[in-house]
Design an enzyme around this catalytic site. Structure first.
Site, PDB file in Angstrom:
ATOM      1  N   HIS A  31       0.857  -1.180   0.000  1.00 16.89           N
ATOM      2  CA  HIS A  31       0.000   0.000   0.000  1.00 16.89           C
ATOM      3  C   HIS A  31       0.897   1.235   0.000  1.00 16.89           C
ATOM      4  O   HIS A  31       1.873   1.310   0.762  1.00 16.89           O
ATOM      5  CB  HIS A  31      -0.925   0.022   1.210  1.00 16.89           C
ATOM      6  CG  HIS A  31      -1.845   1.194   1.211  1.00 16.89           C
ATOM      7  ND1 HIS A  31      -2.699   1.465   0.156  1.00 16.89           N
ATOM      8  CD2 HIS A  31      -2.048   2.193   2.113  1.00 16.89           C
ATOM      9  CE1 HIS A  31      -3.374   2.568   0.409  1.00 16.89           C
ATOM     10  NE2 HIS A  31      -3.000   3.034   1.596  1.00 16.89           N
ATOM     11  N   HIS A  43      -2.932   9.328   0.714  1.00 18.09           N
ATOM     12  CA  HIS A  43      -2.927   8.063  -0.031  1.00 18.09           C
ATOM     13  C   HIS A  43      -4.304   7.782  -0.622  1.00 18.09           C
ATOM     14  O   HIS A  43      -5.296   8.433  -0.272  1.00 18.09           O
ATOM     15  CB  HIS A  43      -2.457   6.905   0.864  1.00 18.09           C
ATOM     16  CG  HIS A  43      -3.216   6.737   2.140  1.00 18.09           C
ATOM     17  ND1 HIS A  43      -3.864   5.571   2.483  1.00 18.09           N
ATOM     18  CD2 HIS A  43      -3.435   7.592   3.183  1.00 18.09           C
ATOM     19  CE1 HIS A  43      -4.433   5.700   3.675  1.00 18.09           C
ATOM     20  NE2 HIS A  43      -4.195   6.918   4.118  1.00 18.09           N
ATOM     21  N   CYS A 153      -3.337   2.561  -5.524  1.00 18.33           N
ATOM     22  CA  CYS A 153      -2.572   3.460  -4.658  1.00 18.33           C
ATOM     23  C   CYS A 153      -1.152   3.707  -5.160  1.00 18.33           C
ATOM     24  O   CYS A 153      -0.598   4.789  -4.980  1.00 18.33           O
ATOM     25  CB  CYS A 153      -2.543   2.905  -3.232  1.00 18.33           C
ATOM     26  SG  CYS A 153      -1.856   1.231  -3.095  1.00 18.33           S
TER      27      CYS A 153
END
Length: 249
Positions: A31, A43, A153
């Site tokens: 991530h 994010h 992401c």
């Protein structure tokens, strides 16, 4: 120290504009986000409560911060149901995992030395002030709809760092993590590895030759799909990108 063996970095060494990431599900997926200073990260997340879509889409649901909505972070509150581009404290972003620094302008040799994708790129990073401007603009205006292989992401963080993006609706696997999975699949399908169960082919080529060909296909697939060399990647100003994502009236 960040290098070939590990991209791990301490929180004290972070600088505003850094592209950071953490591993989820025990090195299954990463991530990504942009560190903006003061212990905060911007994010792009699918949202923890949304587990629809494919199996891999549901895996990335763990990318959302605020693990326990019954005991929310005193700084961020309960972000478990939030989705899109969000701002979190770094502890919520990490969700208890280790912190790593994504690397830019790496050499081809270094790039291939990182067997797993999603940790570095051949592309060069823009100055920190440009990175922060893009991240904050997208925090206010969004980055489109989350999609595991087409708009995730990692794509968000790389765009903030480089302004490089693939806008074609036919594009797949923009990010290094997704691209490495596709490259691995192509290595099996396109190389003699798929014939291992056929005795005559296996004996003729030999195990070593088969593995070498498969590794070669995998390496080539990873390189040609990197955002730094893709021919379908363009530098798009963030204001133009936001306009492209606005609904037509």
């Amino acid at each position: 120290m960040v290098g070939v063996l590990s991209n791990k970095i301490s929180k004290e060494d972070l600088k505003p504009g850094d592209h950071i990431y953490s591993w989820r599900h025990g090195y299954v997926y990463t991530h990504h986000g942009i560190y903006i200073g003061e212990g905060e990260v911007i994010h792009f997340t699918k949202g923890g409560s949304d587990t629809g879509g494919s199996l891999l889409d549901s895996i990335t649901a763990s990318s959302c911060p605020a693990i326990n909505c019954l005991d929310p972070c005193p700084r961020c509150g309960d972000q478990s149901k939030m989705e899109g581009v969000i701002r979190s404290c770094i502890d919520c972003f990490l969700s208890g995992d280790e912190l790593y620094l994504f690397q830019y302008s790496v050499s081809y040799l270094f790039f291939l030395g990182k067997v797993r994708g999603g940790t570095c790129t051949l592309a060069a990073s823009d100055p920190a002030e440009d990175v922060l401007h893009r991240a904050k603009m997208l925090l206010e205006n969004g980055f489109g709809e989350y999609h595991l292989s087409k708009n995730n992401c990692e794509d968000f963080a790389i765009y903030c760092k480089t302004s490089l993006i693939v806008l074609s609706r036919f594009s797949v696997c923009r990010g290094g993590q997704a691209s490495s999975i596709l490259a691995a699949a192509n290595a099996v399908v396109s190389s003699p590895l798929r014939f291992l169960t056929r005795t005559t082919t296996f004996v003729t080529m030999g195990l070593t030759g088969t593995v070498v060909v498969g590794c070669g296909v995998y390496c080539v697939g990873r390189v040609v799909s990197d955002i730094g060399v893709r021919r379908d990647a363009s530098k798009i100003p963030v204001e133009v990108l936001i306009s492209a994502h606005q609904p037509k009236t």
